[in-house]
Design an enzyme around this catalytic site. Structure first.
Site, mmCIF file in Angstrom:
data_model
loop_
_atom_site.group_PDB
_atom_site.id
_atom_site.type_symbol
_atom_site.label_atom_id
_atom_site.label_comp_id
_atom_site.label_asym_id
_atom_site.label_seq_id
_atom_site.Cartn_x
_atom_site.Cartn_y
_atom_site.Cartn_z
ATOM 1 C CG ASP A 1 -1.817 1.210 1.283
ATOM 2 O OD1 ASP A 1 -2.632 1.365 0.359
ATOM 3 O OD2 ASP A 1 -1.699 2.011 2.239
ATOM 4 C CG ASP B 1 -1.470 3.467 5.788
ATOM 5 O OD1 ASP B 1 -2.483 3.799 5.149
ATOM 6 O OD2 ASP B 1 -0.750 4.286 6.376
ATOM 7 C CD GLU C 1 -5.678 0.518 -3.926
ATOM 8 O OE1 GLU C 1 -6.888 0.724 -3.856
ATOM 9 O OE2 GLU C 1 -4.882 0.770 -2.994
#
Length: 395
Positions: free
Chosen positions: A185, A350, A268
């Site tokens: 992330d 996170d 992502e």
């Protein structure tokens, strides 16, 4: 697969003059060919453009000095223009992946200068590299070339630094990874939070960025044709290069570590173009280099035979519990820790997102506890619910 190896070198005063002449000829040939393409209804072929802007131009008084430099970089400049137009057409038609590519633009004298030599225009002799009509230059060999290069590009950046960029063929490397997979992330202050709980802090660019902003204001007040403006421009370019070099070194080291230790890397798909519309975070987001990190991970994964996966940006990775799969909904960005009422697990925001990214990327959307639960709660968590969301902590 092909790779680039870049080395810095320091030319003599005479070589600097010869390189400046070469860069100017390459720039003029590009601009002349581009002007012809813009005026023509149908795009001319590369051979026709080379005859017009090189062969016939040398016979005129205005362009007779083109014969004083090597012909190979001039021909390559016209060929690169054809590739640029092809990339533009493929991008418009949707054949080219990634960000949309614009049409070719005219080159400026103050921008980065480059000239490419193919086989026949250069040769490597010991620790020196011979360039046609330039002479022998001695780069700083920080590492050995894995194979014989097929081309070399001479680059002069905006801060007057000189580089040699070699295109070489590299072999794929095969060795076992320590971990099966990892989800990452990406953030601003904490650049990367891994699904295994580790965190990587981002380098601090704020001090250099403030200096750049101050010098840019000074540059805007100076006359366009003045030596002081040129000195200020070079100072700004050096600061930009310092930030870019720091970021590149950080991203290379981090991507190499991530790819070498994990068999599958999951990221992502961030909507960076939409995120930079936030005026308060736009400058900080642009300094991070998230896209560059993704490209490095993808390229190194291909070389090391790793799996590189990107999940959809619409996956609710920060709204779902990574333990039981319960979805609590959107939470304000200032909240950094969340307590799940369903399973009673407290998550770092996170780290929880990184674990969900890893699960979605590997095909396991929820943990096994989600299917084993007897009672499933369907209500969405409220941001103001104290029992579920703990006090915010600085990121």
């Amino acid at each position: 697969m092909k790779a680039r190896y870049k080395f810095r070198f320091y030319p003599t005063d005479q070589q600097q003059q010869l390189l400046a002449q070469l860069f100017g000829c390459v720039r003029v040939v590009w601009n002349d060919a581009l002007a012809i393409c813009k005026k023509s209804e149908k795009l001319p072929s590369t051979n026709d453009l080379q005859k017009l802007v090189i062969t016939q131009a040398k016979k005129t008084e205005e362009r007779v000095w083109l014969s004083e430099v090597s012909n190979i970089p001039l021909q390559q400049s016209v060929a690169d223009l054809g590739v640029a137009y092809q990339n533009f057409f493929d991008s418009v038609k949707g054949k080219r992946k990634g960000k949309k590519v614009g049409s070719p633009k005219f080159k400026k004298k103050t921008s980065q200068q480059s000239a490419r030599f193919r086989i026949g225009g250069f040769s490597i002799k010991g620790n020196e590299v011979y360039l046609a009509k330039i002479g022998n230059v001695k780069p700083i060999w920080s590492r050995k070339l894995p194979s014989t290069p097929t081309s070399v590009t001479v680059i002069k950046d905006c801060a007057n630094r000189y580089f040699l960029s070699f295109v070489v063929e590299v072999e794929r490397i095969q060795f076992d990874a320590k971990n099966q997979s990892i989800g990452i992330d990406l953030g601003i202050k904490t650049f990367a939070v891994m699904s295994d709980g580790s965190k990587v802090e981002s380098p601090k660019y704020s001090a250099l960025d403030r200096k750049i902003r101050k010098l840019q204001k000074k540059l805007a007040r100076q006359p366009k044709v003045s030596k002081r403006r040129n000195r200020t421009r070079i100072r700004i370019a050096k600061l930009h290069n310092k930030i870019a070099d720091t970021r590149k070194d950080f991203l290379h080291k981090l991507s190499t570590k991530v790819v070498s230790e994990n068999q599958a890397i999951v990221l992502e798909d961030l909507n960076v173009s939409g995120m930079v519309k936030n005026r308060k975070l736009a400058r900080a987001i642009r300094l991070q280099g998230w896209r560059e990190f993704r490209v490095l991970c993808e390229t190194k994964s291909e070389r090391l035979n790793r799996e590189f996966r990107v999940i959809s940006r619409w996956e609710p990775t920060s709204q779902t519990c990574s333990c039981c799969g319960y979805r609590w909904g959107k939470v304000n960005l200032c909240v950094r820790s969340v307590l799940c009422l369903n399973c009673g697990t407290e998550h770092d925001r996170d780290e929880n997102a990184a674990k969900n990214i890893n699960k979605v990327g590997m095909g396991h959307r929820h943990d096994s506890k989600w299917t084993q639960r007897q009672s499933q709660t369907t209500s969405v968590a409220s941001v103001n619910e104290v029992s579920r969301i703990t006090a915010p902590s600085g990121r």
